[in-house]
Design an enzyme around this catalytic site. Structure first.
Site, mmCIF file in Angstrom:
data_model
loop_
_atom_site.group_PDB
_atom_site.id
_atom_site.type_symbol
_atom_site.label_atom_id
_atom_site.label_comp_id
_atom_site.label_asym_id
_atom_site.label_seq_id
_atom_site.Cartn_x
_atom_site.Cartn_y
_atom_site.Cartn_z
ATOM 1 N N ARG A 132 0.848 -1.180 0.000
ATOM 2 C CA ARG A 132 0.000 0.000 0.000
ATOM 3 C C ARG A 132 0.893 1.242 0.000
ATOM 4 O O ARG A 132 2.049 1.198 0.427
ATOM 5 C CB ARG A 132 -0.912 0.019 1.229
ATOM 6 C CG ARG A 132 -1.880 -1.157 1.304
ATOM 7 C CD ARG A 132 -2.711 -1.089 2.572
ATOM 8 N NE ARG A 132 -3.686 -2.173 2.666
ATOM 9 C CZ ARG A 132 -3.456 -3.347 3.248
ATOM 10 N NH1 ARG A 132 -2.269 -3.586 3.796
ATOM 11 N NH2 ARG A 132 -4.394 -4.272 3.291
ATOM 12 N N LYS A 157 -2.239 -2.485 7.387
ATOM 13 C CA LYS A 157 -3.604 -2.106 7.793
ATOM 14 C C LYS A 157 -4.098 -3.052 8.884
ATOM 15 O O LYS A 157 -3.846 -4.254 8.849
ATOM 16 C CB LYS A 157 -4.548 -2.155 6.585
ATOM 17 C CG LYS A 157 -5.964 -1.709 6.896
ATOM 18 C CD LYS A 157 -6.834 -1.676 5.644
ATOM 19 C CE LYS A 157 -6.572 -0.465 4.808
ATOM 20 N NZ LYS A 157 -7.559 -0.324 3.704
ATOM 21 N N HIS A 219 -2.799 2.835 -6.300
ATOM 22 C CA HIS A 219 -3.554 1.616 -6.003
ATOM 23 C C HIS A 219 -3.655 0.708 -7.223
ATOM 24 O O HIS A 219 -3.772 -0.521 -7.084
ATOM 25 C CB HIS A 219 -4.958 1.981 -5.515
ATOM 26 C CG HIS A 219 -5.723 0.809 -4.976
ATOM 27 N ND1 HIS A 219 -5.347 0.126 -3.836
ATOM 28 C CD2 HIS A 219 -6.838 0.184 -5.437
ATOM 29 C CE1 HIS A 219 -6.202 -0.851 -3.612
ATOM 30 N NE2 HIS A 219 -7.102 -0.851 -4.568
ATOM 31 N N ARG A 222 -1.016 -1.890 -7.236
ATOM 32 C CA ARG A 222 -1.314 -2.999 -6.324
ATOM 33 C C ARG A 222 -2.245 -4.009 -6.998
ATOM 34 O O ARG A 222 -2.066 -5.227 -6.869
ATOM 35 C CB ARG A 222 -1.943 -2.421 -5.054
ATOM 36 C CG ARG A 222 -2.175 -3.369 -3.915
ATOM 37 C CD ARG A 222 -2.436 -2.551 -2.645
ATOM 38 N NE ARG A 222 -3.195 -3.259 -1.635
ATOM 39 C CZ ARG A 222 -2.661 -4.063 -0.721
ATOM 40 N NH1 ARG A 222 -1.359 -4.271 -0.727
ATOM 41 N NH2 ARG A 222 -3.411 -4.654 0.191
ATOM 42 N N HIS A 246 -4.112 -8.753 3.210
ATOM 43 C CA HIS A 246 -5.567 -8.660 3.346
ATOM 44 C C HIS A 246 -6.057 -9.523 4.508
ATOM 45 O O HIS A 246 -5.543 -10.624 4.724
ATOM 46 C CB HIS A 246 -6.263 -9.136 2.068
ATOM 47 C CG HIS A 246 -6.180 -8.160 0.945
ATOM 48 N ND1 HIS A 246 -6.227 -8.537 -0.377
ATOM 49 C CD2 HIS A 246 -6.062 -6.803 0.947
ATOM 50 C CE1 HIS A 246 -6.131 -7.469 -1.143
ATOM 51 N NE2 HIS A 246 -6.032 -6.407 -0.362
ATOM 52 N N TYR A 255 -9.416 -7.956 -6.300
ATOM 53 C CA TYR A 255 -8.270 -7.297 -6.928
ATOM 54 C C TYR A 255 -7.901 -7.927 -8.274
ATOM 55 O O TYR A 255 -7.159 -7.334 -9.048
ATOM 56 C CB TYR A 255 -7.047 -7.383 -6.002
ATOM 57 C CG TYR A 255 -6.981 -6.305 -4.959
ATOM 58 C CD1 TYR A 255 -8.042 -6.071 -4.087
ATOM 59 C CD2 TYR A 255 -5.852 -5.510 -4.811
ATOM 60 C CE1 TYR A 255 -7.984 -5.097 -3.120
ATOM 61 C CE2 TYR A 255 -5.774 -4.523 -3.840
ATOM 62 C CZ TYR A 255 -6.847 -4.329 -3.003
ATOM 63 O OH TYR A 255 -6.779 -3.350 -2.039
#
Length: 272
Positions: A132, A157, A219, A222, A246, A255
Site C-alpha cells: 500500500r 492495515k 492503487h 497494487r 488482506h 483485486y
C-alpha cells in the site's frame, strides 16, 4: 463528545492511513451524520436500505466496509459494547472485474521514466511488492533484509505485519540507492522526512499520462501486481492474500482483473 466527533478526531490523528483515505473516511462519516444515522442496528439498516435506491453497489459496499471499521474503533475504545455493523448484511453485487487496465509488465517500464530517483524507486517497489502507498512511505532502512531479499512491513492495515519477498534486481537497486545510509526512512525527503504524498502521486500521474495517455493511481499498481501473480505466475489466492496483507480472501478476489478485457472481446465476437 458524540461518536461522530470522537471518530472525526480519531481520523485526524490517525497517521497509519494516507491523507486520501482519511478524507474518504471523513466524507462517509459526514454523510452518515447528515442523514441522522446513529450507531444502532435499526438506524443503520434504514440507512443502507435508503442507499440501495440512490447509490451504485460499489459505493454502498465501500461505505459498508468503512463504517464497519469505524464501528470496530468504537468497540476498541470501549464506546460501544458491540459493533452494530456486524448485524448489517453486506451488500452483495456480482460483477465481472474485466475492465481494461494496465498490467505490471506495461506499468513498470513507464515508472522507470520518472525523473526523480526517489519517486522512481518508490513506485518500482510498489509495483513489484503490492505494498500500500502508506506502507511503502513508512518503510525504514532497517526494514530491508538484504541477505534474504525481503521487506518487513511493520505498519500494515489493521495493525498486521508481514514479510514481503523482493526480486534480486530490485534489492540491488535499493542497496545502490541507499549507498552507506543505515537509518531513517527508506524513501525520504532532503530533510529526512517521509516523501511528500502529493508530489509522489503527481510524479506517477504525469509520467503515466505522457506514456499511456491516462492517469495512473498508486492503487492500480497494487491491483496489477495481484493480477500478475494470479494470471501469469499462477499463485493461489491464499498466497496473494498474505503478500497483500488482506484480512479476508474475498478482498483479494476483488483485486484480480481479467486479462486485457478478454471477456469483452469474446462477447464482441459473439455479437458480430
Amino acid at each position: 463528545m458524540t461518536h461522530y466527533d470522537y471518530l472525526d478526531h480519531y481520523l485526524l490523528t490517525d497517521f497509519s492511513r494516507t491523507a486520501h483515505t482519511i478524507k474518504a473516511y471523513r466524507s462517509d462519516l459526514r454523510q452518515m451524520r447528515l442523514h441522522h444515522v446513529d450507531w444502532s442496528v435499526a438506524s443503520l439498516q434504514r440507512y443502507f436500505h435508503w442507499m440501495k435506491a440512490h447509490y451504485k453497489p460499489s459505493t454502498i459496499l465501500r461505505r459498508y466496509h468503512v463504517l464497519h471499521r469505524l464501528g470496530d474503533v468504537l468497540v476498541e475504545r470501549r464506546r460501544l459494547k458491540k459493533n452494530p455493523m456486524v448485524e448489517i448484511r453486506p451488500i452483495v453485487h456480482q460483477s465481472l472485474q474485466d475492465e481494461t487496465y494496465h498490467d505490471s509488465e506495461e506499468l513498470i517500464p513507464v515508472i522507470r521514466h520518472i525523473p526523480d530517483a526517489t519517486y522512481r524507486l518508490f513506485f518500482e517497489v510498489l509495483s513489484q511488492t503490492g505494498l500500500r502507498f502508506m506502507e511503502a512511505r513508512l518503510l525504514t532502512v532497517q526494514d530491508i533484509d538484504v541477505v534474504k531479499s525481503e521487506l518487513y512491513v511493520r505498519y500494515g492495515k489493521g495493525g498486521r505485519t508481514r514479510t514481503v519477498p523482493i526480486g534480486e534486481a530490485l534489492r540491488d537497486k535499493i542497496v545502490s540507492f541507499l549507498e552507506d545510509r543505515r537509518t531513517g526512512y527508506l524513501f525520504q525527503s532532503v530533510t529526512g522526512r517521509m516523501i511528500n504524498e502529493h508530489a509522489a502521486r503527481r510524479a506517477l500521474r504525469e509520467v503515466a499520462f505522457i506514456h499511456l495517455k491516462r492517469h495512473v493511481r498508486p492503487h492500480m499498481l497494487r491491483i496489477a501486481y495481484a493480477t500478475y501473480l494470479y494470471q501469469q505466475a499462477g499463485l493461489k489466492l491464499l498466497e496473494i492474500q498474505r503478500l497483500l496483507g488482506h484480512a479476508s480472501i474475498s478482498t483479494t478476489e476483488g483485486y484480480i482483473r481479467s486479462q486485457t478485457n478478454r471477456v469483452r472481446d469474446v462477447l464482441n465476437r459473439l455479437s458480430a
